[in-house]
Design a protein around this motif. Structure first.
Motif: not given
Length: 487
Positions: A259-288
């Motif tokens: 997930i791109e680290d770009n939120f308007s408000g709060p978010r769940p603790a997804w980072d603690k359960v395996g979600v990757t936060f990044t400034q650039d999703v495009s590389g992962y996205e294109k790979a997939k």
């Protein structure tokens, strides 16, 4: 055997994972499109994240179908996730608190969307749900968009619905909302944001400006193979959890959410359960999208033409395995720049291993759905980038040609295809007479799929034509000879 619901949770088998904290949380997310993938992916991450606090329960909204609502209601919206691999495991999920159907519960849906307690709206509505044209922009000629522009207070599309909700949030001075696509689109958040803003411009320019300044649309990448449920799964789950679950879901062990680290408000603790936060999703996205989804579609259309039924059956044929492996390593991998931390060769090997998982019966016919919406993102983007860089496209065009044969075969053999452009595709397919070069020209002129700039590229049109000619005689009896000739 007792049915799975809130009252029977105390009888769960001790080996089954269950997060008690998630059961007690309130709603903070509205999700459009509660299909199997959402329930096996985002809902599971969210269920796990609620162990770390926060009211992040999910209100799931079905745009049209009543099936999920009616099915899960008898189980208090609780269901089982089965991880199907060499070592199977089971988890009972309670993140979804309610399921609403837009057509029947519009007022309740709007109340959830505009509630100050709702901080995230997520979507898995498939590519067609974004109402985009071949250039990835809002298709103002789309039937649902036309309807919603004429009836902005009673929308039927996700774009119209979200625009209306944002208009009410603006009027109520309730920002603090992040809208997050979780579908297989390149730059999915950016495309969603532009589509909503473009729609809003046709309603109220002030609204469009407000959305631009107050609402974030992070790009995301999601991945996990999720086959359809069946009676065999229900029996296996019942034996494992010691309760009757009529609506379990299954997926492979591999799962990924970036997930791109770009939120308007709060978010769940997804980072603690395996979600990757990044400034650039495009590389992962294109790979997939390009490596996994592109080869998935290619394998589906080729496999169906060869007479195979499942992914495992198709990839287990040596000639098809070699073609897909060559496609991935010698053409798709050249079409994008991978993140520095991603080992592309290892990722490709993982993809092929996942395809070979004999415990998951993933139907090629299911992957073949909605080809008109998938090909622009899964194959055509790779082709365009390789053309601009002088890289090979021949095997990429095999996937395109296999889809064209799929359409023509459906038209002449009169079997139904699942695609929002089905009527147009069948109409064009029926015009194809077996004169391959003329047929390819006619098929490539389906403007909702193929950009004019690509169709006018002689290297592309010639490559597709050559692949189409090669596949014309492919059948279950000559797979080795015909497939090997392609690579």
């Amino acid at each position: 055997m007792q049915q799975l619901n809130k009252g029977s949770l105390g009888h769960l088998s001790a080996e089954v994972r269950f997060n008690q904290a998630a059961l007690e949380r309130q709603i903070g997310i509205v999700h459009l499109g509660p299909g199997a993938f959402h329930r096996a992916h985002q809902a599971v991450y969210t269920d796990n994240a609620m162990e770390f606090g926060g009211d992040w329960g999910i209100c799931a909204v079905s745009m049209r179908s009543t099936g999920v609502r009616d099915e899960l209601a008898e189980q208090d919206n609780i269901y089982t996730l089965a991880i199907i691999d060499e070592q199977p495991s089971y988890q009972v999920i309670s993140a979804i608190k309610e399921v609403l159907v837009l057509g029947e519960q519009r007022e309740q849906v709007m109340q959830r969307l505009v509630a100050p307690s709702t901080h995230i709206v997520s979507l898995t509505v498939t590519e067609k749900g974004y109402c985009l044209n071949g250039e990835g922009e809002l298709d103002v000629g789309n039937n649902d968009v036309v309807h919603d522009l004429k009836n902005p207070t009673c929308p039927i599309s996700a774009i119209g619905l979200l625009t209306l909700a944002l208009q009410q949030r603006m009027q109520n001075n309730t920002a603090d909302l992040t809208i997050m696509s979780c579908d297989n689109l390149a730059d999915n958040g950016s495309k969603l944001g532009r589509a909503i803003i473009r729609f809003a411009e046709n309603i109220d320019m002030q609204l469009a400006q407000w959305i631009t300044h107050h609402v974030c649309f992070p790009n995301t990448m999601v991945d996990s193979i999720t086959p359809a449920s069946n009676d065999e799964l229900r029996a296996r789950v019942a034996n494992a959890i010691k309760l009757q679950d009529n609506w379990p879901i299954q997926r492979e062990a591999f799962t990924q959410w970036v997930i791109e680290d770009n939120f308007s408000g709060p978010r769940p603790a997804w980072d603690k359960v395996g979600v990757t936060f990044t400034q650039d999703v495009s590389g992962y996205e294109k790979a997939k999208l390009r490596l996994l989804n592109g080869s998935h579609s290619t394998l589906a259309y080729l496999g169906l033409r060869c007479g195979f039924e499942t992914v495992n059956q198709a990839i287990s044929h040596p000639a098809l395995f070699t073609l897909i492996n060559t496609l991935l390593k010698e053409q798709v991998a050249l079409s994008f720049s991978a993140p520095a931390e991603l080992d592309v060769d290892a990722y490709i090997d993982a993809i092929l291993k996942r395809y070979s998982n004999q415990h998951i019966r993933h139907l090629l016919s299911q992957i073949a759905w909605d080809g008109s919406q998938k090909l622009p993102f899964r194959l055509l983007g790779s082709i365009q980038d390789n053309l601009s860089q002088g890289q090979p496209i021949s095997l990429l065009c095999v996937g395109v040609a296999a889809w064209l044969h799929f359409i023509v075969s459906a038209a002449h053999k009169q079997f139904k295809i699942v695609d929002p452009l089905a009527e147009r595709l069948i109409s064009v397919g029926l015009q194809c007479s077996g004169h391959e070069k003329e047929d390819v020209t006619r098929l490539l002129n389906i403007e909702q799929v193929f950009a004019v700039s690509l169709v006018n590229n002689s290297v592309f049109s010639q490559s597709v034509t050559e692949a189409y000619l090669s596949l014309s005689t492919l059948n279950s009896a000559n797979i080795d000879e015909q497939i090997k000739a392609l690579y």
